[in-house]
Design an enzyme around this catalytic site. Structure first.
Site, mmCIF file in Angstrom:
data_model
loop_
_atom_site.group_PDB
_atom_site.id
_atom_site.type_symbol
_atom_site.label_atom_id
_atom_site.label_comp_id
_atom_site.label_asym_id
_atom_site.label_seq_id
_atom_site.Cartn_x
_atom_site.Cartn_y
_atom_site.Cartn_z
ATOM 1 N N SER A 152 10.125 -9.740 -6.775
ATOM 2 C CA SER A 152 11.147 -9.160 -5.910
ATOM 3 C C SER A 152 11.121 -9.878 -4.573
ATOM 4 O O SER A 152 10.058 -10.288 -4.103
ATOM 5 C CB SER A 152 10.871 -7.667 -5.683
ATOM 6 N N TYR A 209 4.821 -1.159 -3.043
ATOM 7 C CA TYR A 209 5.723 -1.943 -3.887
ATOM 8 C C TYR A 209 5.670 -3.415 -3.472
ATOM 9 O O TYR A 209 5.557 -4.310 -4.319
ATOM 10 C CB TYR A 209 7.148 -1.400 -3.771
#
Length: 183
Positions: A134, A146
């Protein structure tokens, strides 16, 4: 499905995973739609088979190594593994716990590692592994856990590419930005 080259796509029950499964099917792969949601996997399977593609579903928890090994074992002629499945949530840094980090790492990084290792044992020369990282790996507010897990995906992918290069297995990461999906 045994004569066609197979591709496993985790998290293929929706969003980016569904789009990846569709593309691989259009390229002639027998696609294994792997997802924890039977409903989502079934919808992707319906879309693929209605378009005339070869596909099947596997409903599993990717954090269960026995389940992922069974998935690999049931997939004949595996040529492509796409590790797309992952989780995401937001949490202010002051509220994050070690358990939040562990959960994020278990799904986004450890499960991906396990699948890569299991698949690499059977992938032939020319096999491919694609891991979904990501752009958040570069940092963002309110989801340090995350960000850390996806930075781990990027680093792991670079290391694995070097490890498997001599076997002619390519390993790459894709790092999408914000995409309009349910996640």
């Amino acid at each position: 499905m045994s004569t066609m080259q197979s591709a496993i796509v985790t998290g293929a029950g929706s969003g980016i995973g569904r789009a990846i499964a569709r593309r691989l099917a259009e390229e002639g792969h027998a696609v294994v739609v792997a997802d924890r949601s039977a409903e989502g996997a079934g919808e992707t399977l319906r879309l693929l088979t209605e378009a005339g593609h070869t596909a099947r579903t596997e409903v599993l928890d990717i954090t269960d190594p026995a389940a992922t090994q069974a998935l690999i074992d049931r997939t004949a002629n595996l040529r492509v593994l796409v590790n797309n499945a992952g989780i995401f949530d937001t949490c202010d840094f002051d509220a994050l716990t070690a358990d939040d980090f562990r959960r994020m790492y278990e799904v986004n990084l450890v499960a991906m590692f396990t699948l890569c290792q299991q698949a690499a044992r059977v992938l032939p020369e020319g096999g491919r592994i694609v891991n979904l990282a990501s752009r958040a790996a570069f940092g963002a507010r309110n989801y340090a856990h995350y960000v850390a897990s996806k930075a781990g995906v990027a680093g792991f992918t670079k290391a694995l590419a070097l490890e498997l290069a001599e076997r002619q297995i390519t390993v790459n990461a894709v790092a999408p930005g914000v995409i309009a999906t349910d996640m």
